[in-house]
Design an enzyme around this catalytic site. Sequence first.
Site, short mmCIF file in Angstrom:
data_model
loop_
_atom_site.label_atom_id
_atom_site.label_comp_id
_atom_site.label_asym_id
_atom_site.label_seq_id
_atom_site.Cartn_x
_atom_site.Cartn_y
_atom_site.Cartn_z
N ASP A 1 0.89 -1.17 0.00
CA ASP A 1 0.00 0.00 0.00
C ASP A 1 0.92 1.22 0.00
OD1 ASP A 1 -2.38 1.62 0.36
OD2 ASP A 1 -1.82 1.85 2.46
N TYR B 1 -0.61 8.31 -2.48
CA TYR B 1 -0.68 7.98 -3.90
C TYR B 1 -1.86 8.72 -4.56
CZ TYR B 1 2.58 3.97 -3.76
OH TYR B 1 3.68 3.17 -3.66
N CYS C 1 -4.52 -1.44 -1.72
CA CYS C 1 -4.70 -0.01 -1.94
C CYS C 1 -5.68 0.18 -3.10
CB CYS C 1 -3.33 0.58 -2.29
SG CYS C 1 -3.34 2.31 -2.78
N THR D 1 -8.04 2.29 1.83
CA THR D 1 -7.76 1.33 2.90
C THR D 1 -7.28 2.00 4.19
OG1 THR D 1 -5.54 0.94 1.98
CG2 THR D 1 -7.30 -0.57 1.30
N1 DGL Z 1 -4.65 3.50 0.99
C1 DGL Z 1 -4.79 3.88 -0.34
C2 DGL Z 1 -6.11 3.52 -0.97
O1 DGL Z 1 -6.70 2.53 -0.62
C3 DGL Z 1 -4.18 5.12 -0.88
C4 DGL Z 1 -3.96 6.25 0.02
C5 DGL Z 1 -3.08 7.29 -0.61
O2 DGL Z 1 -1.86 7.11 -0.55
O3 DGL Z 1 -3.59 8.25 -1.19
O4 DGL Z 1 -6.57 4.19 -1.86
#
Ligand code: DGL
Length: 256
Positions: A17, A49, A80, A188
Amino acid sequence: MVHMSESPKHSFIGMFDSGAGGISVLRACVAELPHEHFRYFGDSAHAPYGDQGEERIRELSTEHATRFVNEGAKAIVIACNTATSAAAQHLRESFADVPIIGIEPALKPAALAGGRILVLATEATVRLEKYHVLAAKYGAEDMTTVACSGLVELIEAGNLDDPAIEAYLQEKIGHLRGQVDNVVLGCTHYPFIKKQITAVLGDVAFFDGAQGTAQHLRRRLEEFDLLAPEEQTGSIEFSSSIPAQVSLYQKLLDMT
Ligand code: DGL
């Protein structure tokens, strides 16, 4: 310790993730598959991300998946939503022999439950096509979708009691109090702040993809005849592009 000479059933499942969020998925996977070895990588150095472009997210995801495959992973879980939207298809094409399991916002169970739906996810998740296809399937016109830029940073900071989290939510979704029955946690990281979301929205039902992802992982391992034998004692190894974040991963895993 995984030895390459052993049957692939004994090998490990690689999960990644952008940081600590995938621990909510790891937790479900460990409960579903207690005999497996898991290696979890959090890319906290590059979080979030969700504020980055599709190509960059794909590049980072490919880096993590390649490392796991080179180390002998028997399966990979993209823990993620954002990386799944941007990179799952590419990773499946690149590593056709390795089951690659992704996660997506749990719109289906939320829609089946009936009631008014609020979807919370990252900017990239709600921008990319995958989400639009999914939302169209489950009644986009009856959903409110809110992209929560800035929320992941607050969670990565590690203090879930920080009043800034509730203040953020108040500003972002406070006006929806009383207008929502079901909240889809489409990132997540968000399952760790259910209490704060409830404080802002009132009593709502939560839906996230962790359990579905764990069950999907089990099915894929069965299909590939890769399930760990029941006499194997499962294990979890953490690593991070910010090694000090590993203590947060452990703390979140231990949270009930
Ligand atoms: N935990 C990630 C998700 O499920 C991404 C969080 C991020 O880094 O923006 O989208």
